[in-house]
Design an enzyme around this catalytic site. Structure first.
Site, PDB file in Angstrom:
ATOM      1  N   ARG A   1      26.134  42.077  40.192  1.00  0.00           N
ATOM      2  CA  ARG A   1      27.013  42.844  39.731  1.00  0.00           C
ATOM      3  C   ARG A   1      28.214  43.229  40.946  1.00  0.00           C
ATOM      4  O   ARG A   1      27.781  43.028  41.916  1.00  0.00           O
ATOM      5  CB  ARG A   1      26.656  44.101  39.245  1.00  0.00           C
ATOM      6  CG  ARG A   1      25.834  45.141  40.095  1.00  0.00           C
ATOM      7  CD  ARG A   1      25.898  46.683  39.581  1.00  0.00           C
ATOM      8  NE  ARG A   1      27.235  47.346  40.106  1.00  0.00           N
ATOM      9  CZ  ARG A   1      27.350  47.681  41.276  1.00  0.00           C
ATOM     10  NH1 ARG A   1      26.600  47.462  42.239  1.00  0.00           N
ATOM     11  NH2 ARG A   1      28.274  48.305  41.456  1.00  0.00           N
ATOM     12  N   GLY A   2      29.462  43.640  40.290  1.00  0.00           N
ATOM     13  CA  GLY A   2      30.459  44.127  41.400  1.00  0.00           C
ATOM     14  C   GLY A   2      31.538  42.983  41.513  1.00  0.00           C
ATOM     15  O   GLY A   2      30.813  41.642  41.629  1.00  0.00           O
ATOM     16  N   ALA A   3      32.722  43.176  41.293  1.00  0.00           N
ATOM     17  CA  ALA A   3      33.773  42.191  41.460  1.00  0.00           C
ATOM     18  C   ALA A   3      33.349  41.032  42.460  1.00  0.00           C
ATOM     19  O   ALA A   3      33.458  39.955  42.303  1.00  0.00           O
ATOM     20  CB  ALA A   3      35.143  42.865  41.671  1.00  0.00           C
TER      21      ALA A   3
ATOM     22  N   ARG B   1      30.892  36.137  32.503  1.00  0.00           N
ATOM     23  CA  ARG B   1      31.548  37.521  32.267  1.00  0.00           C
ATOM     24  C   ARG B   1      33.031  37.517  32.161  1.00  0.00           C
ATOM     25  O   ARG B   1      33.880  37.414  33.385  1.00  0.00           O
ATOM     26  CB  ARG B   1      31.013  38.446  33.577  1.00  0.00           C
ATOM     27  CG  ARG B   1      29.736  38.910  33.876  1.00  0.00           C
ATOM     28  CD  ARG B   1      29.479  40.134  33.062  1.00  0.00           C
ATOM     29  NE  ARG B   1      30.197  41.429  33.393  1.00  0.00           N
ATOM     30  CZ  ARG B   1      29.863  42.064  34.236  1.00  0.00           C
ATOM     31  NH1 ARG B   1      28.702  41.909  35.302  1.00  0.00           N
ATOM     32  NH2 ARG B   1      30.531  43.220  34.597  1.00  0.00           N
TER      33      ARG B   1
ATOM     34  N   GLN C   1      25.921  55.394  38.857  1.00  0.00           N
ATOM     35  CA  GLN C   1      25.953  54.542  40.350  1.00  0.00           C
ATOM     36  C   GLN C   1      26.236  55.218  41.595  1.00  0.00           C
ATOM     37  O   GLN C   1      25.776  54.564  42.552  1.00  0.00           O
ATOM     38  CB  GLN C   1      27.212  53.468  40.168  1.00  0.00           C
ATOM     39  CG  GLN C   1      27.083  52.457  38.954  1.00  0.00           C
ATOM     40  CD  GLN C   1      28.040  53.159  37.611  1.00  0.00           C
ATOM     41  OE1 GLN C   1      28.110  54.297  37.494  1.00  0.00           O
ATOM     42  NE2 GLN C   1      28.404  52.197  36.991  1.00  0.00           N
TER      43      GLN C   1
ATOM     44  N   ASP D   1      39.061  49.153  40.059  1.00  0.00           N
ATOM     45  CA  ASP D   1      38.662  48.045  39.436  1.00  0.00           C
ATOM     46  C   ASP D   1      39.892  47.168  39.254  1.00  0.00           C
ATOM     47  O   ASP D   1      39.924  46.019  39.006  1.00  0.00           O
ATOM     48  CB  ASP D   1      38.126  48.317  38.093  1.00  0.00           C
ATOM     49  CG  ASP D   1      36.850  48.854  38.232  1.00  0.00           C
ATOM     50  OD1 ASP D   1      36.729  49.997  38.485  1.00  0.00           O
ATOM     51  OD2 ASP D   1      35.981  47.835  38.002  1.00  0.00           O
TER      52      ASP D   1
ATOM     53  N   ASN E   1      39.902  52.743  37.766  1.00  0.00           N
ATOM     54  CA  ASN E   1      38.817  52.741  38.442  1.00  0.00           C
ATOM     55  C   ASN E   1      37.816  53.662  37.631  1.00  0.00           C
ATOM     56  O   ASN E   1      38.140  54.056  36.523  1.00  0.00           O
ATOM     57  CB  ASN E   1      38.828  53.421  39.920  1.00  0.00           C
ATOM     58  CG  ASN E   1      37.656  53.329  40.629  1.00  0.00           C
ATOM     59  OD1 ASN E   1      36.788  52.119  40.546  1.00  0.00           O
ATOM     60  ND2 ASN E   1      37.303  54.398  41.202  1.00  0.00           N
ATOM     61  N   LYS E   2      36.401  53.727  37.924  1.00  0.00           N
ATOM     62  CA  LYS E   2      35.555  54.196  37.194  1.00  0.00           C
ATOM     63  C   LYS E   2      36.116  55.769  36.698  1.00  0.00           C
ATOM     64  O   LYS E   2      36.559  56.560  37.425  1.00  0.00           O
ATOM     65  CB  LYS E   2      34.318  54.684  38.051  1.00  0.00           C
ATOM     66  CG  LYS E   2      33.101  54.944  37.277  1.00  0.00           C
ATOM     67  CD  LYS E   2      32.555  54.103  36.389  1.00  0.00           C
ATOM     68  CE  LYS E   2      31.956  52.877  37.000  1.00  0.00           C
ATOM     69  NZ  LYS E   2      32.327  51.574  36.259  1.00  0.00           N
TER      70      LYS E   2
END
Lengths: 356, 356
Positions: free
Chosen positions: B58-60, B98, B197, B238, B248-249
């Protein structure tokens, strides 16, 4: 207020959080909510002390009423030949259950003084304390409700509903009244980590009153404000200083700052008993740090309908857990009290205490 | 970065989140962290697709590298007589894992073009993508570190550490470098509800690097700021719009507003690949709403060391779960990029893209 679905059927019934019948005190077992609804029956003052200590009863107003009822039970139970000594011992014992709860001391003092006259006066005074608490909450609701317009979407933090008092509550009281009068309201309920009193208790209350709501992560408040989805914020208070600074559940400050940024009215609802005029400003309020396990773990209901505690962070982590924060008066639009809506300013606060 | 206590003994070892050896791709099984550390071995491009889809990776940045490696595997696996058709089918399949991850498409495109020349070129290009990602993170760390003073207490939100990239990370990269250079730093880790997270991944990363930290409830940020306990905030991103608005989150916006209120520098760390110059402002960014169960339930480790999902709110509640928020550029002090620290302004953003 209303509790739905008692005993698994569809009936609903009105309850106070705590009440006295004969020499027994009954209270909702708040430590079991929202997963189980049960009434605890206390047959003597020692059992009521136990209930306060183990948080079967919680919340400033409800604890005050419990202490008053406990003192009344002690008076009824005290033998006539050692009466004064008996009620004195009981008073000390009751006051030791939650030594930081201010309402508790006011209640024991009042009922003790009545008990010095007669047992009947003691019971009567304890009942008065409970009734006044409910009445003050109702008045807070009436004042606050004047500001709620049809269609309002209101955010609230933690639980300042009827469960924390004898009835109606503070932050939720205006909402109950608005709903009763047929206004459409929608409530955004901050889950209120770490103890989730919003997701657990406020949500439970609103559901019982059939008021539409959604639980949100505490992180989502500013986002919803930025999208114009919040018309008003109402929270309770744990302590209000003489200058109008408000100590309340951790996270309240963050909502107040975001509300100011988006020009959204931010109200605090609290009875006069929450004000501490000896405390000049919020800087004097010491913030309690609670156990780090509240952050590192979470408690809830597992698949088998048993309460379970699970680790929700990296093993062997440390956490810091301040329980409250202080919102400076200049971020607060107004305070709903039983004496009306006031600005968080020394002069207006003094006025409700009849101080010139 | 470092992982401690491999195989239950005290040894530690350096890892990237993902790497290729021969025709196999190895990656940290991120869906098991922080409770279990395991390496997933993917023997062919289909297994790598599975890993992307099921969020083993996971993660860009890490997803981009995974997609590149998957494309390289596909090239190696494709039979010579139907080579072009084989790698074309694989590309479509990888891109479907994805579909909202921008880095994924950049990576498949680059490796596909290299694969048109030769299988060796494809593997080489995939490796370049992973190396560039790590290198960019390192540069972000070097620029950001210049602003970290000895003794700084830094708050961070969510996980923008090495786990989200190939190595070093973005928001945490400057912290790692500061620590390596002997500066004393202390990190306040927002738990970052609903998916935690911060508490789960950021805490795990910091612990492995022996950097002192404490997890806090998302509610506690403004309180700590009000007490002067935060010197700087660094978050990841993000997506960054052409005007410097940052998605962002969820919860990032609230921290930024509080930081502005208390005059605390608020930095975003992100590589150039996070910028979306076609997106003029944050208003154009559509905020994904995720499953309400993320709010109503919590996942963690029970007493028997098994993963368990528990209900943490009143039964039958509804929740609203926006996954991201948009922080307007004027709340952001600066952005750490691999091209230096820039102000969140169109001109400065254009400069790092060499646009006049």
């Amino acid at each position: 207020m209303k509790v739905n679905n008692i005993d698994g059927n569809n009936s609903s019934k009105n309850y106070r959080t705590i009440w006295m019948e004969g020499t027994c005190v009954f209270m909702i077992e708040q430590n079991l909510l929202p997963f189980e609804f049960k009434i605890y029956k206390s047959e003597n003052y020692k059992q009521t002390c136990h209930a306060i200590k183990t948080m079967i009863v919680r919340g400033a107003g409800a604890i005050g009423a419990a202490a008053g009822f406990a003192m009344a039970q002690a008076s009824t139970e005290a033998s006539d030949n050692e009466y004064i000594r008996g009620i004195q011992i009981a008073k000390t014992e009751i006051e030791a259950t939650r030594p930081t709860a201010r309402n508790l001391f006011t209640a024991t003092e009042r009922v003790f003084n009545a008990a010095l006259i007669s047992k009947a006066k003691a019971v009567n005074e304890a009942q008065n304390i409970a009734d006044e608490d409910a009445q003050n909450s109702l008045l807070i609701g009436e004042y606050g409700n004047e500001l709620i317009k049809n269609g309002f979407r209101i955010e609230t933090h933690c639980n300042a509903g009827w469960l924390a008092f004898v009835d109606y509550g503070t932050a939720l009281s205006p909402i109950y009244l608005a709903h009763k009068q047929g206004k459409e309201v929608f409530i955004y309920v901050d889950e209120t980590r770490p103890r989730n009193q919003g997701a657990k208790l406020t949500a439970w209350e609103l559901q019982n009153e059939n008021i539409p709501y959604a639980i949100i992560a505490d992180n989502a408040g500013a986002h919803l404000m930025s999208k114009g989805k919040i018309d008003m914020i109402i929270t309770g208070a744990d302590r209000i200083a003489a200058n109008g600074d408000v100590a309340n559940k951790i996270g309240t400050l963050e909502k107040a700052i975001a509300a100011k940024y988006y020009n959204i009215p931010f109200y605090v609802a609290a009875p006069k008993s929450t004000f501490d005029l000896d405390c000049r400003t919020g800087d004097e309020i010491i913030i309690e740090e609670r156990d780090e396990d509240e952050i590192l773990y979470q408690i809830g209901l597992n698949e088998n309908h048993k309460t379970e505690k699970i680790l929700i962070s990296a093993p062997n982590s440390k956490a810091i857990n301040p329980a409250f924060d202080v919102t400076p008066a200049d971020l607060i639009t107004g305070i709903f009290t039983e004496r009306g809506i006031i600005k968080p300013k020394k002069q207006e606060i003094n006025k409700i205490f009849n101080i010139e």
